[in-house]
Write a protein that holds these residues in place. Sequence first.
Motif, PDB file in Angstrom:
ATOM      1  N   GLY A   1      57.598  41.602  36.052  1.00  0.00           N
ATOM      2  CA  GLY A   1      58.239  42.076  34.830  1.00  0.00           C
ATOM      3  C   GLY A   1      59.605  42.692  35.012  1.00  0.00           C
ATOM      4  O   GLY A   1      60.245  43.071  34.021  1.00  0.00           O
ATOM      5  N   ASP A   2      60.086  42.786  36.236  1.00  0.00           N
ATOM      6  CA  ASP A   2      61.387  43.407  36.470  1.00  0.00           C
ATOM      7  C   ASP A   2      62.538  42.655  35.811  1.00  0.00           C
ATOM      8  O   ASP A   2      63.606  43.228  35.586  1.00  0.00           O
ATOM      9  CB  ASP A   2      61.658  43.524  37.976  1.00  0.00           C
ATOM     10  N   PHE A   3      62.343  41.384  35.507  1.00  0.00           N
ATOM     11  CA  PHE A   3      63.407  40.630  34.843  1.00  0.00           C
ATOM     12  C   PHE A   3      63.727  41.202  33.466  1.00  0.00           C
ATOM     13  O   PHE A   3      64.805  40.961  32.916  1.00  0.00           O
ATOM     14  CB  PHE A   3      63.030  39.146  34.725  1.00  0.00           C
ATOM     15  N   LEU A   4      62.795  41.980  32.897  1.00  0.00           N
ATOM     16  CA  LEU A   4      63.019  42.607  31.589  1.00  0.00           C
ATOM     17  C   LEU A   4      63.845  43.884  31.688  1.00  0.00           C
ATOM     18  O   LEU A   4      64.288  44.417  30.671  1.00  0.00           O
ATOM     19  CB  LEU A   4      61.673  42.928  30.937  1.00  0.00           C
ATOM     20  N   ARG A   5      64.072  44.357  32.891  1.00  0.00           N
ATOM     21  CA  ARG A   5      64.730  45.655  33.060  1.00  0.00           C
ATOM     22  C   ARG A   5      66.211  45.603  32.678  1.00  0.00           C
ATOM     23  O   ARG A   5      66.726  46.503  32.009  1.00  0.00           O
ATOM     24  CB  ARG A   5      64.584  46.111  34.513  1.00  0.00           C
ATOM     25  N   ASN A   6      66.885  44.579  33.114  1.00  0.00           N
ATOM     26  CA  ASN A   6      68.314  44.421  32.792  1.00  0.00           C
ATOM     27  C   ASN A   6      68.505  43.098  32.068  1.00  0.00           C
ATOM     28  O   ASN A   6      68.765  42.069  32.689  1.00  0.00           O
ATOM     29  CB  ASN A   6      69.156  44.477  34.070  1.00  0.00           C
ATOM     30  N   PHE A   7      68.370  43.157  30.778  1.00  0.00           N
ATOM     31  CA  PHE A   7      68.330  41.947  29.980  1.00  0.00           C
ATOM     32  C   PHE A   7      69.723  41.600  29.485  1.00  0.00           C
ATOM     33  O   PHE A   7      70.465  42.453  29.002  1.00  0.00           O
ATOM     34  CB  PHE A   7      67.379  42.156  28.801  1.00  0.00           C
TER      35      PHE A   7
ATOM     36  N   PHE B   1      60.427  48.288  27.068  1.00  0.00           N
ATOM     37  CA  PHE B   1      61.217  47.138  26.628  1.00  0.00           C
ATOM     38  C   PHE B   1      61.270  47.070  25.098  1.00  0.00           C
ATOM     39  O   PHE B   1      62.332  46.832  24.512  1.00  0.00           O
ATOM     40  CB  PHE B   1      60.622  45.853  27.189  1.00  0.00           C
ATOM     41  N   LYS B   2      60.131  47.256  24.440  1.00  0.00           N
ATOM     42  CA  LYS B   2      60.079  47.179  22.980  1.00  0.00           C
ATOM     43  C   LYS B   2      60.956  48.243  22.330  1.00  0.00           C
ATOM     44  O   LYS B   2      61.574  48.001  21.289  1.00  0.00           O
ATOM     45  CB  LYS B   2      58.635  47.318  22.508  1.00  0.00           C
ATOM     46  N   THR B   3      61.037  49.408  22.957  1.00  0.00           N
ATOM     47  CA  THR B   3      61.883  50.478  22.430  1.00  0.00           C
ATOM     48  C   THR B   3      63.364  50.132  22.582  1.00  0.00           C
ATOM     49  O   THR B   3      64.177  50.376  21.680  1.00  0.00           O
ATOM     50  CB  THR B   3      61.591  51.803  23.159  1.00  0.00           C
ATOM     51  N   LYS B   4      63.698  49.558  23.713  1.00  0.00           N
ATOM     52  CA  LYS B   4      65.089  49.224  23.998  1.00  0.00           C
ATOM     53  C   LYS B   4      65.563  48.008  23.217  1.00  0.00           C
ATOM     54  O   LYS B   4      66.741  47.922  22.839  1.00  0.00           O
ATOM     55  CB  LYS B   4      65.253  48.983  25.492  1.00  0.00           C
ATOM     56  N   TYR B   5      64.636  47.058  22.959  1.00  0.00           N
ATOM     57  CA  TYR B   5      65.004  45.824  22.261  1.00  0.00           C
ATOM     58  C   TYR B   5      64.092  45.613  21.053  1.00  0.00           C
ATOM     59  O   TYR B   5      63.234  44.727  21.052  1.00  0.00           O
ATOM     60  CB  TYR B   5      64.904  44.628  23.209  1.00  0.00           C
ATOM     61  N   PRO B   6      64.266  46.397  20.005  1.00  0.00           N
ATOM     62  CA  PRO B   6      63.365  46.303  18.844  1.00  0.00           C
ATOM     63  C   PRO B   6      63.484  44.998  18.067  1.00  0.00           C
ATOM     64  O   PRO B   6      62.574  44.642  17.301  1.00  0.00           O
ATOM     65  CB  PRO B   6      63.795  47.496  17.977  1.00  0.00           C
ATOM     66  N   ASN B   7      64.577  44.267  18.249  1.00  0.00           N
ATOM     67  CA  ASN B   7      64.767  43.021  17.503  1.00  0.00           C
ATOM     68  C   ASN B   7      64.084  41.827  18.165  1.00  0.00           C
ATOM     69  O   ASN B   7      64.084  40.724  17.603  1.00  0.00           O
ATOM     70  CB  ASN B   7      66.261  42.723  17.351  1.00  0.00           C
TER      71      ASN B   7
ATOM     72  N   HIS C   1      49.242  39.767  33.831  1.00  0.00           N
ATOM     73  CA  HIS C   1      48.275  39.554  34.908  1.00  0.00           C
ATOM     74  C   HIS C   1      48.233  40.809  35.773  1.00  0.00           C
ATOM     75  O   HIS C   1      48.951  41.790  35.524  1.00  0.00           O
ATOM     76  CB  HIS C   1      48.655  38.331  35.735  1.00  0.00           C
ATOM     77  N   ALA C   2      47.431  40.788  36.807  1.00  0.00           N
ATOM     78  CA  ALA C   2      47.170  41.990  37.607  1.00  0.00           C
ATOM     79  C   ALA C   2      48.412  42.536  38.302  1.00  0.00           C
ATOM     80  O   ALA C   2      48.518  43.754  38.521  1.00  0.00           O
ATOM     81  CB  ALA C   2      46.083  41.690  38.641  1.00  0.00           C
ATOM     82  N   ALA C   3      49.347  41.676  38.674  1.00  0.00           N
ATOM     83  CA  ALA C   3      50.538  42.125  39.399  1.00  0.00           C
ATOM     84  C   ALA C   3      51.642  42.648  38.487  1.00  0.00           C
ATOM     85  O   ALA C   3      52.674  43.112  38.957  1.00  0.00           O
ATOM     86  CB  ALA C   3      51.072  40.983  40.265  1.00  0.00           C
ATOM     87  N   TRP C   4      51.417  42.594  37.186  1.00  0.00           N
ATOM     88  CA  TRP C   4      52.449  43.032  36.239  1.00  0.00           C
ATOM     89  C   TRP C   4      52.591  44.545  36.289  1.00  0.00           C
ATOM     90  O   TRP C   4      51.612  45.273  36.167  1.00  0.00           O
ATOM     91  CB  TRP C   4      52.084  42.585  34.831  1.00  0.00           C
ATOM     92  N   THR C   5      53.820  45.043  36.449  1.00  0.00           N
ATOM     93  CA  THR C   5      54.043  46.485  36.573  1.00  0.00           C
ATOM     94  C   THR C   5      55.020  47.045  35.552  1.00  0.00           C
ATOM     95  O   THR C   5      55.020  48.252  35.297  1.00  0.00           O
ATOM     96  CB  THR C   5      54.569  46.821  37.984  1.00  0.00           C
ATOM     97  N   PHE C   6      55.867  46.196  34.973  1.00  0.00           N
ATOM     98  CA  PHE C   6      56.907  46.706  34.081  1.00  0.00           C
ATOM     99  C   PHE C   6      56.304  47.210  32.775  1.00  0.00           C
ATOM    100  O   PHE C   6      55.493  46.519  32.151  1.00  0.00           O
ATOM    101  CB  PHE C   6      57.929  45.615  33.779  1.00  0.00           C
ATOM    102  N   PRO C   7      56.671  48.426  32.313  1.00  0.00           N
ATOM    103  CA  PRO C   7      56.132  48.985  31.065  1.00  0.00           C
ATOM    104  C   PRO C   7      56.713  48.286  29.835  1.00  0.00           C
ATOM    105  O   PRO C   7      57.908  48.409  29.548  1.00  0.00           O
ATOM    106  CB  PRO C   7      56.571  50.447  31.133  1.00  0.00           C
TER     107      PRO C   7
END
Length: 218
Positions: free
Chosen positions: A177-183, A206-212, A196-202
């Motif tokens: 999920g790190d690809f979502l960090r700097n979009f 992301f939803k707060t930063k990109y509400p659209n 999946h189990a290895a997913w770590t990004f909150p």
Amino acid sequence: MSFADTTQEPMTSLLDLNDDCLFEIFKYLNLMETFNVLDLRNSRLTGIARQRIATFKELNIQIRELPNFTWTQLKIIGKNLRIFSLIVGYSIPTQTVLNIIKPLCQGAALTAQLREFSLNYVYFNEEFCQCIGDAVTKVQRVNLSYCQLTDEILSEFLKKCVSLRELYILGNYTLNGDFLRNFHTPSLRTIRLELHAAWTFPLGEFKTKYPNILLITT
């Protein structure tokens, strides 16, 4: 004394038809059949065949139907494509897949007509990212499901998709999920993810930063 009438009807051929009629006939040809017409070396038929090839805006390829087009033919096809889909299979060698994608994307990059790009069941690496990158500047919908991406490669790829509106990345179990960090995809409106189990990004961050952006998870 009488003589038999030896007058014969003049021979007719396909070339006696006007171009509009010939083009209507060519509509019954598939891509490979149309390329075969180019080999006839007739300038008039070649021109009509090229018009026919330009009408093929969508190409869908599956593992059992890998095409026998040449590099030049694939490049010509790519120039006209708006929708491209390739379902491969992890057992197919990477170079075999690239031999299809590279010329198609070279052609597509020349005209920037491609709007939908789908590639499934490959090990997506930097070489894929590089050869596809110039072709997806105007693409609005990308599906990279089951491509076993890394966050680094996906981040680099998305930087090239400056017009992207929809992104589908299901079944990529190597992402955390790190690809979502700097979009860097301002036009994006929908992302569909499979967690999946290895997913770590909150995802809440992301939803707060990109509400659209509509984030759909499974």
